[in-house]
Design a protein around this motif. Structure first.
Motif, short mmCIF file in Angstrom:
data_model
loop_
_atom_site.label_atom_id
_atom_site.label_comp_id
_atom_site.label_asym_id
_atom_site.label_seq_id
_atom_site.Cartn_x
_atom_site.Cartn_y
_atom_site.Cartn_z
N LEU A 24 0.81 -1.22 0.00
CA LEU A 24 0.00 0.00 0.00
C LEU A 24 0.85 1.27 0.00
CD1 LEU A 24 -2.92 -1.06 2.37
CD2 LEU A 24 -2.88 -0.97 -0.14
N VAL A 25 2.00 1.23 0.66
CA VAL A 25 2.88 2.40 0.67
C VAL A 25 3.37 2.68 -0.76
CG1 VAL A 25 5.10 3.30 1.47
CG2 VAL A 25 3.61 2.08 3.06
N GLU A 26 3.79 1.64 -1.46
CA GLU A 26 4.23 1.80 -2.84
C GLU A 26 3.10 2.30 -3.74
OE1 GLU A 26 6.38 -0.77 -6.40
OE2 GLU A 26 6.05 -1.71 -4.45
N LEU A 27 1.90 1.79 -3.52
CA LEU A 27 0.74 2.24 -4.29
C LEU A 27 0.47 3.72 -4.02
CD1 LEU A 27 -1.68 1.72 -6.14
CD2 LEU A 27 -2.95 1.00 -4.09
N ALA A 28 0.53 4.12 -2.77
CA ALA A 28 0.30 5.53 -2.42
C ALA A 28 1.33 6.43 -3.08
CB ALA A 28 0.32 5.70 -0.90
N MET A 29 2.59 5.98 -3.11
CA MET A 29 3.64 6.77 -3.76
C MET A 29 3.38 6.88 -5.27
SD MET A 29 6.92 5.39 -1.53
CE MET A 29 8.03 5.59 -2.87
N PHE A 30 2.92 5.80 -5.87
CA PHE A 30 2.63 5.81 -7.30
C PHE A 30 1.45 6.75 -7.61
CE2 PHE A 30 0.59 4.03 -11.14
CZ PHE A 30 1.62 4.27 -12.03
N ILE A 31 0.44 6.71 -6.75
CA ILE A 31 -0.71 7.61 -6.93
C ILE A 31 -0.27 9.06 -6.81
CG2 ILE A 31 -2.90 8.35 -5.90
CD1 ILE A 31 -3.40 5.34 -5.28
N ASP A 32 0.59 9.36 -5.85
CA ASP A 32 1.13 10.72 -5.72
C ASP A 32 1.86 11.13 -6.99
OD1 ASP A 32 0.13 11.32 -3.24
OD2 ASP A 32 1.97 10.77 -2.16
N TYR A 33 2.64 10.21 -7.55
CA TYR A 33 3.37 10.49 -8.79
C TYR A 33 2.39 10.78 -9.92
CZ TYR A 33 5.65 9.54 -13.21
OH TYR A 33 6.08 9.62 -14.51
N LEU A 34 1.34 9.99 -10.05
CA LEU A 34 0.35 10.21 -11.11
C LEU A 34 -0.33 11.56 -10.96
CD1 LEU A 34 -1.35 6.70 -11.47
CD2 LEU A 34 0.27 7.79 -13.03
N ARG A 35 -0.64 11.94 -9.72
CA ARG A 35 -1.26 13.25 -9.49
C ARG A 35 -0.30 14.37 -9.89
NH1 ARG A 35 -3.21 12.48 -3.45
NH2 ARG A 35 -5.15 13.60 -3.71
N TYR A 36 0.97 14.23 -9.51
CA TYR A 36 1.98 15.23 -9.87
C TYR A 36 2.11 15.33 -11.39
CZ TYR A 36 6.62 17.12 -10.76
OH TYR A 36 7.66 17.85 -11.26
N LYS A 37 2.21 14.18 -12.04
CA LYS A 37 2.36 14.15 -13.50
C LYS A 37 1.16 14.80 -14.19
CE LYS A 37 2.45 10.55 -16.80
NZ LYS A 37 2.70 9.16 -17.10
N SER A 38 -0.02 14.53 -13.69
CA SER A 38 -1.24 15.10 -14.25
C SER A 38 -1.26 16.61 -14.08
CB SER A 38 -2.46 14.48 -13.58
OG SER A 38 -3.63 15.11 -13.99
N THR A 39 -0.86 17.09 -12.91
CA THR A 39 -0.82 18.52 -12.62
C THR A 39 0.20 19.21 -13.52
OG1 THR A 39 -1.42 18.11 -10.33
CG2 THR A 39 -0.44 20.25 -10.82
N GLN A 40 1.39 18.62 -13.66
CA GLN A 40 2.44 19.21 -14.50
C GLN A 40 2.00 19.28 -15.95
OE1 GLN A 40 5.32 20.63 -13.42
NE2 GLN A 40 4.36 20.32 -11.45
N SER A 41 1.35 18.24 -16.42
CA SER A 41 0.88 18.20 -17.80
C SER A 41 -0.14 19.30 -18.05
CB SER A 41 0.26 16.83 -18.10
OG SER A 41 -0.27 16.81 -19.40
N GLN A 42 -1.06 19.50 -17.11
CA GLN A 42 -2.07 20.54 -17.25
C GLN A 42 -1.45 21.92 -17.21
OE1 GLN A 42 -5.32 20.11 -18.03
NE2 GLN A 42 -5.34 22.30 -18.27
N GLU A 43 -0.46 22.12 -16.32
CA GLU A 43 0.21 23.41 -16.22
C GLU A 43 0.96 23.73 -17.51
OE1 GLU A 43 2.65 23.38 -12.74
OE2 GLU A 43 0.92 23.44 -11.38
N MET A 44 1.60 22.73 -18.13
CA MET A 44 2.30 22.94 -19.39
C MET A 44 1.32 23.32 -20.49
SD MET A 44 5.53 22.72 -19.15
CE MET A 44 6.05 22.45 -20.82
N THR A 45 0.18 22.66 -20.53
CA THR A 45 -0.84 22.97 -21.53
C THR A 45 -1.33 24.40 -21.34
OG1 THR A 45 -1.53 20.66 -21.64
CG2 THR A 45 -3.09 22.29 -22.45
N ASP A 46 -1.61 24.78 -20.11
CA ASP A 46 -2.07 26.14 -19.81
C ASP A 46 -1.01 27.16 -20.18
OD1 ASP A 46 -4.39 25.00 -18.87
OD2 ASP A 46 -3.89 25.27 -16.75
N SER A 47 0.24 26.86 -19.84
CA SER A 47 1.34 27.77 -20.12
C SER A 47 1.53 27.96 -21.63
CB SER A 47 2.63 27.23 -19.51
OG SER A 47 3.73 28.05 -19.86
#
Length: 80
Positions: A24-47
């Motif tokens: 579960l710890v590894e899963l939580a870390m992966f979910i955090d990574y996916l959220r970060y990646k999604s946020t970065q992708s959206q910020e790049m599109t907006d920029s």
């Protein structure tokens, strides 16, 4: 693991419920990574959109045909 192209939310919940606790710890870390990646992708599109919109009007003088005055305009620029 998953044989169908469409994954239902309930299937994911079942997979998580069947994971050993030590994963579960590894899963939580992966979910955090996916959220970060999604946020970065959206910020790049907006920029990128903001940049393109900001330069869209560059070079617009408001005059439609300056070909008859091109030499006059170039001389004026040359003196400044």
């Amino acid at each position: 693991m998953i044989n169908t192209p469409k994954i239902e939310r309930q299937q994911i919940i079942e997979f998580i419920n069947n994971l050993p606790d030590n994963n579960l710890v590894e899963l939580a870390m992966f979910i955090d990574y996916l959220r970060y990646k999604s946020t970065q992708s959206q910020e790049m599109t907006d920029s990128n959109s903001s940049f393109l919109l900001s330069i869209a009007g560059l070079g617009t003088s408001g005059e439609t045909d300056i070909s008859e005055r091109d030499e006059e305009i170039l001389q004026a620029v040359h003196y400044y």
